[in-house]
Write a protein that holds these residues in place. Structure first.
Motif, PDB file in Angstrom:
ATOM      1  N   LEU A  17     -53.942   8.032  16.924  1.00 19.82           N
ATOM      2  CA  LEU A  17     -54.112   9.478  17.033  1.00 19.82           C
ATOM      3  C   LEU A  17     -52.875  10.255  16.595  1.00 19.82           C
ATOM      4  CD1 LEU A  17     -55.968   9.568  20.465  1.00 19.82           C
ATOM      5  CD2 LEU A  17     -56.975   9.876  18.199  1.00 19.82           C
ATOM      6  N   THR A  18     -51.739   9.593  16.468  1.00 17.42           N
ATOM      7  CA  THR A  18     -50.529  10.298  16.060  1.00 17.42           C
ATOM      8  C   THR A  18     -50.564  10.710  14.596  1.00 17.42           C
ATOM      9  OG1 THR A  18     -49.319   8.261  15.495  1.00 17.42           O
ATOM     10  CG2 THR A  18     -49.166   9.042  17.771  1.00 17.42           C
ATOM     11  N   VAL A  19     -51.376   9.976  13.782  1.00 17.40           N
ATOM     12  CA  VAL A  19     -51.467  10.289  12.347  1.00 17.40           C
ATOM     13  C   VAL A  19     -52.899  10.215  11.809  1.00 17.40           C
ATOM     14  CG1 VAL A  19     -49.100   9.746  11.651  1.00 17.40           C
ATOM     15  CG2 VAL A  19     -50.776   7.886  11.864  1.00 17.40           C
ATOM     16  N   GLY A  20     -53.858   9.873  12.663  1.00 19.34           N
ATOM     17  CA  GLY A  20     -55.246   9.798  12.228  1.00 19.34           C
ATOM     18  C   GLY A  20     -55.592   8.582  11.402  1.00 19.34           C
ATOM     19  N   HIS A  21     -54.746   7.558  11.402  1.00 28.97           N
ATOM     20  CA  HIS A  21     -55.039   6.338  10.648  1.00 28.97           C
ATOM     21  C   HIS A  21     -55.937   5.415  11.471  1.00 28.97           C
ATOM     22  CE1 HIS A  21     -51.326   6.509   7.776  1.00 28.97           C
ATOM     23  NE2 HIS A  21     -51.713   7.721   8.128  1.00 28.97           N
ATOM     24  N   LEU A  22     -56.779   4.650  10.776  1.00 32.23           N
ATOM     25  CA  LEU A  22     -57.534   3.597  11.442  1.00 32.23           C
ATOM     26  C   LEU A  22     -56.601   2.399  11.597  1.00 32.23           C
ATOM     27  CD1 LEU A  22     -60.947   3.787   9.550  1.00 32.23           C
ATOM     28  CD2 LEU A  22     -60.118   5.169  11.472  1.00 32.23           C
ATOM     29  N   PHE A  65     -57.057   6.314   6.036  1.00 29.34           N
ATOM     30  CA  PHE A  65     -56.769   7.661   6.514  1.00 29.34           C
ATOM     31  C   PHE A  65     -57.270   8.663   5.493  1.00 29.34           C
ATOM     32  CE2 PHE A  65     -52.979   5.753   4.602  1.00 29.34           C
ATOM     33  CZ  PHE A  65     -52.642   6.644   3.594  1.00 29.34           C
ATOM     34  N   LEU A  66     -57.429   9.894   5.939  1.00 25.05           N
ATOM     35  CA  LEU A  66     -57.860  10.970   5.064  1.00 25.05           C
ATOM     36  C   LEU A  66     -56.656  11.588   4.371  1.00 25.05           C
ATOM     37  CD1 LEU A  66     -59.938  13.051   3.999  1.00 25.05           C
ATOM     38  CD2 LEU A  66     -59.457  14.404   6.054  1.00 25.05           C
ATOM     39  N   CYS A  67     -56.741  11.713   3.059  1.00 20.18           N
ATOM     40  CA  CYS A  67     -55.748  12.437   2.273  1.00 20.18           C
ATOM     41  C   CYS A  67     -56.330  13.805   1.921  1.00 20.18           C
ATOM     42  CB  CYS A  67     -55.415  11.715   0.973  1.00 20.18           C
ATOM     43  SG  CYS A  67     -54.874  10.013   1.173  1.00 20.18           S
ATOM     44  N   ALA A  68     -55.649  14.881   2.269  1.00 23.99           N
ATOM     45  CA  ALA A  68     -56.106  16.224   1.908  1.00 23.99           C
ATOM     46  C   ALA A  68     -54.880  17.143   1.893  1.00 23.99           C
ATOM     47  CB  ALA A  68     -57.159  16.732   2.876  1.00 23.99           C
ATOM     48  N   PRO A  69     -54.256  17.300   0.749  1.00 24.86           N
ATOM     49  CA  PRO A  69     -54.664  16.799  -0.558  1.00 24.86           C
ATOM     50  C   PRO A  69     -54.265  15.334  -0.755  1.00 24.86           C
ATOM     51  CG  PRO A  69     -52.590  17.944  -0.779  1.00 24.86           C
ATOM     52  CD  PRO A  69     -53.017  18.099   0.663  1.00 24.86           C
ATOM     53  N   PHE A  70     -54.730  14.755  -1.869  1.00 23.94           N
ATOM     54  CA  PHE A  70     -54.294  13.428  -2.251  1.00 23.94           C
ATOM     55  C   PHE A  70     -52.993  13.551  -3.049  1.00 23.94           C
ATOM     56  CE2 PHE A  70     -54.171   9.819  -5.215  1.00 23.94           C
ATOM     57  CZ  PHE A  70     -54.296   8.767  -4.334  1.00 23.94           C
ATOM     58  N   SER A  71     -52.020  12.685  -2.733  1.00 18.63           N
ATOM     59  CA  SER A  71     -50.720  12.662  -3.420  1.00 18.63           C
ATOM     60  C   SER A  71     -49.889  13.899  -3.038  1.00 18.63           C
ATOM     61  CB  SER A  71     -50.923  12.538  -4.935  1.00 18.63           C
ATOM     62  OG  SER A  71     -49.684  12.388  -5.605  1.00 18.63           O
ATOM     63  N   GLY A  82     -50.801  15.096   2.644  1.00 13.09           N
ATOM     64  CA  GLY A  82     -51.246  16.180   3.509  1.00 13.09           C
ATOM     65  C   GLY A  82     -51.155  15.896   5.000  1.00 13.09           C
ATOM     66  N   TRP A  83     -51.428  16.947   5.781  1.00 15.74           N
ATOM     67  CA  TRP A  83     -51.351  16.836   7.239  1.00 15.74           C
ATOM     68  C   TRP A  83     -52.347  15.843   7.832  1.00 15.74           C
ATOM     69  CZ3 TRP A  83     -46.980  18.124   8.893  1.00 15.74           C
ATOM     70  CH2 TRP A  83     -46.292  19.250   8.424  1.00 15.74           C
ATOM     71  N   PRO A  84     -53.569  15.681   7.276  1.00 16.14           N
ATOM     72  CA  PRO A  84     -54.499  14.724   7.903  1.00 16.14           C
ATOM     73  C   PRO A  84     -53.973  13.296   7.970  1.00 16.14           C
ATOM     74  CG  PRO A  84     -55.686  16.185   6.420  1.00 16.14           C
ATOM     75  CD  PRO A  84     -54.223  16.436   6.187  1.00 16.14           C
ATOM     76  N   ALA A  85     -53.050  12.936   7.074  1.00 18.52           N
ATOM     77  CA  ALA A  85     -52.498  11.581   7.041  1.00 18.52           C
ATOM     78  C   ALA A  85     -51.170  11.464   7.778  1.00 18.52           C
ATOM     79  CB  ALA A  85     -52.303  11.142   5.592  1.00 18.52           C
ATOM     80  N   ASN A  86     -50.660  12.591   8.298  1.00 17.46           N
ATOM     81  CA  ASN A  86     -49.286  12.604   8.800  1.00 17.46           C
ATOM     82  C   ASN A  86     -49.082  13.292  10.142  1.00 17.46           C
ATOM     83  OD1 ASN A  86     -47.354  11.648   6.412  1.00 17.46           O
ATOM     84  ND2 ASN A  86     -48.986  12.872   5.486  1.00 17.46           N
ATOM     85  N   SER A  87     -50.138  13.767  10.779  1.00 20.99           N
ATOM     86  CA  SER A  87     -49.956  14.527  12.014  1.00 20.99           C
ATOM     87  C   SER A  87     -51.082  14.247  12.998  1.00 20.99           C
ATOM     88  CB  SER A  87     -49.869  16.026  11.692  1.00 20.99           C
ATOM     89  OG  SER A  87     -51.063  16.479  11.083  1.00 20.99           O
ATOM     90  N   PRO A  88     -50.936  14.696  14.248  1.00 18.78           N
ATOM     91  CA  PRO A  88     -51.855  14.277  15.307  1.00 18.78           C
ATOM     92  C   PRO A  88     -53.280  14.829  15.179  1.00 18.78           C
ATOM     93  CG  PRO A  88     -49.749  14.983  16.223  1.00 18.78           C
ATOM     94  CD  PRO A  88     -49.752  15.389  14.790  1.00 18.78           C
ATOM     95  N   LEU A 107     -58.210  17.539  13.647  1.00 14.92           N
ATOM     96  CA  LEU A 107     -56.816  17.629  13.227  1.00 14.92           C
ATOM     97  C   LEU A 107     -56.159  18.839  13.875  1.00 14.92           C
ATOM     98  CD1 LEU A 107     -54.626  16.512  11.234  1.00 14.92           C
ATOM     99  CD2 LEU A 107     -55.525  18.141   9.558  1.00 14.92           C
ATOM    100  N   GLN A 108     -54.947  18.643  14.437  1.00 17.41           N
ATOM    101  CA  GLN A 108     -54.254  19.757  15.079  1.00 17.41           C
ATOM    102  C   GLN A 108     -53.813  20.816  14.067  1.00 17.41           C
ATOM    103  OE1 GLN A 108     -51.132  18.355  17.700  1.00 17.41           O
ATOM    104  NE2 GLN A 108     -52.559  17.180  18.973  1.00 17.41           N
ATOM    105  N   HIS A 109     -53.434  20.387  12.865  1.00 17.87           N
ATOM    106  CA  HIS A 109     -53.088  21.319  11.786  1.00 17.87           C
ATOM    107  C   HIS A 109     -54.362  21.830  11.125  1.00 17.87           C
ATOM    108  CE1 HIS A 109     -48.740  21.432  10.857  1.00 17.87           C
ATOM    109  NE2 HIS A 109     -48.699  20.266  11.460  1.00 17.87           N
ATOM    110  N   LYS A 110     -54.265  22.990  10.512  1.00 16.12           N
ATOM    111  CA  LYS A 110     -55.313  23.425   9.602  1.00 16.12           C
ATOM    112  C   LYS A 110     -54.892  23.103   8.176  1.00 16.12           C
ATOM    113  CE  LYS A 110     -57.768  26.819  12.318  1.00 16.12           C
ATOM    114  NZ  LYS A 110     -58.425  28.156  12.319  1.00 16.12           N
ATOM    115  N   VAL A 111     -55.873  22.925   7.292  1.00 17.81           N
ATOM    116  CA  VAL A 111     -55.619  22.613   5.882  1.00 17.81           C
ATOM    117  C   VAL A 111     -56.206  23.737   5.038  1.00 17.81           C
ATOM    118  CG1 VAL A 111     -56.062  20.996   4.003  1.00 17.81           C
ATOM    119  CG2 VAL A 111     -55.614  20.128   6.305  1.00 17.81           C
TER     120      VAL A 111
END
Length: 369
Positions: A17-22, A65-71, A82-88, A107-111
């Motif tokens: 849950l800290t980064v949304g990764h499986l 994990f979800l990339c948004a954006p990718f790269s 992006g935040w979906p791959a790096n934040s809670p 996701l706690q952040h908005k994109v």
């Protein structure tokens, strides 16, 4: 680590849950326990021993994990992918259903002003994880990709749904020989996945993952118009299993392969990230700004972003699974899904069927944006 594990009969998935990764996925089938997803070797090392400028998603690199954006995040400030791959992510709901388990995360952040939710569904006796991501509201455009990673001890053999062609970007991931190495030619292109241009002037086979080639490479496969699900099948040799990744090509028209086999010499990779394959289905070019602007994929008629709108939703779905098979086995020649089953067809004409939610990927439905 802050995690949540969801389970159904024969399958479990743990979310970091800290980064949304499986963080882990296990499939119990035919008396075996399969673990199709990769976990970076440095995850359990003290944070202070790793480079301080690493994005959180690299520190916790695992599974999918979800990339948004990718790269590159070069439109709205955010880390790589992006935040979906790096934040809670918060747990919105997690409960048993009549035939398995369903969990919703936010996701706690908005994109780009959008609220992002991750919906994971497990079904009893289905060796698959069914994923959906939903973006609500926002404005502008967003590129997206899944980033599932698997790992092999002794390589594997790949097969794909029909592709128009494969192409590498202008520049390799590791152009400096003091830091790493690559095997593909950059830029390059081929319609024959078994003969892709190599840096040494020869060719390489995209369907054969070899452990004796130290490399860090990246190539994009563009889906052909075939009317079925997009799929990648990897027969892992030593693991004696078949890793399956599926998508709706109308939603995610490209599959990007990240081949990471000891090709980076600097920390935290340090030559130890070996046998890893990223099977990254997306709607994207390299970088957020490039995805929104003119790019080579758009010129090929391939969508590279979704359009966000206040009051509107966009969503896309994805499936990851694993099946046992004999060590040294081959991937299927073809995959078809219908009437609650998946049929895998081997090169010799034999078939195998497993339970599969054939309505989940919404093949044939129109996708806008």
């Amino acid at each position: 680590m802050d995690t949540l594990t969801i389970k159904a009969k024969g399958i479990s998935v743990t979310v970091d849950l800290t980064v949304g990764h499986l963080a882990e996925m296990t499939v119990d089938i035919d008396g075996r326990r399969l673990k199709p997803l990769h976990r970076a070797p440095w995850i359990d090392e003290p944070r202070e021993t790793l480079p301080q400028d690493l994005p959180a998603g690299t520190v916790r690199l695992s599974g999918d994990f979800l990339c948004a954006p990718f790269s590159r995040s070069d439109v709205e400030e955010a880390p790589l992918h992006g935040w979906p791959a790096n934040s809670p992510w918060d747990v919105v709901d997690s409960k048993a259903t009549a035939d398995g388990w369903r969990a919703v995360f936010r996701l706690q952040h908005k994109v780009m002003g959008a609220t992002v939710e991750k919906i994971l569904t497990l079904r009893d006796d289905h060796p698959f994880l069914y994923q959906e991501h939903v973006f609500s509201g926002g404005s502008g455009g967003i590129s997206v990709a899944h980033h599932p990673m698997t790992v092999m001890k002794n390589g594997g053999k790949l097969a794909f749904s029909p592709k128009r062609f494969a192409a590498t970007p202008d520049d390799p991931l590791e152009p400096d020989p003091a830091r790493g190495r690559f095997r593909f030619a950059y830029p390059a292109r081929s319609t024959d996945l078994t003969h892709f241009p190599a840096a040494d002037g020869g060719t390489l086979d995209l369907t054969d993952y070899r452990m004796d080639q130290s490399r860090e490479d990246f190539v994009t496969l563009v889906e052909a118009d075939h009317g079925g699900p997009g799929w990648t099948a990897l027969a892992r040799q030593a693991e004696a299993d078949l890793v399956l990744v599926l998508k709706n090509p109308a939603e995610l028209p490209v599959t990007m392969l990240w081949i990471s086999n000891g090709g980076r010499d600097y920390a935290p990779w340090s030559g130890r990230h070996r046998g890893v394959l990223g099977i990254e289905d997306g709607r994207t070019a390299l970088g957020h700004a490039t995805s929104l602007g003119d790019n080579w994929l758009k010129r090929e008629g391939v969508a590279t972003a979704f359009a966000l709108a206040e009051g509107g939703n966009i969503s896309f779905r994805h499936v990851i699974g694993a099946l046992p098979q004999e060590a040294g086995g081959e991937p299927p020649r073809d995959i078809a899904t219908a009437q609650g089953r998946m049929r895998l067809m081997a090169a010799d004409g034999s078939t195998r069927e497993v339970a599969f939610d054939s309505d989940f990927l919404r093949i044939g439905q129109s996708v806008s944006g």
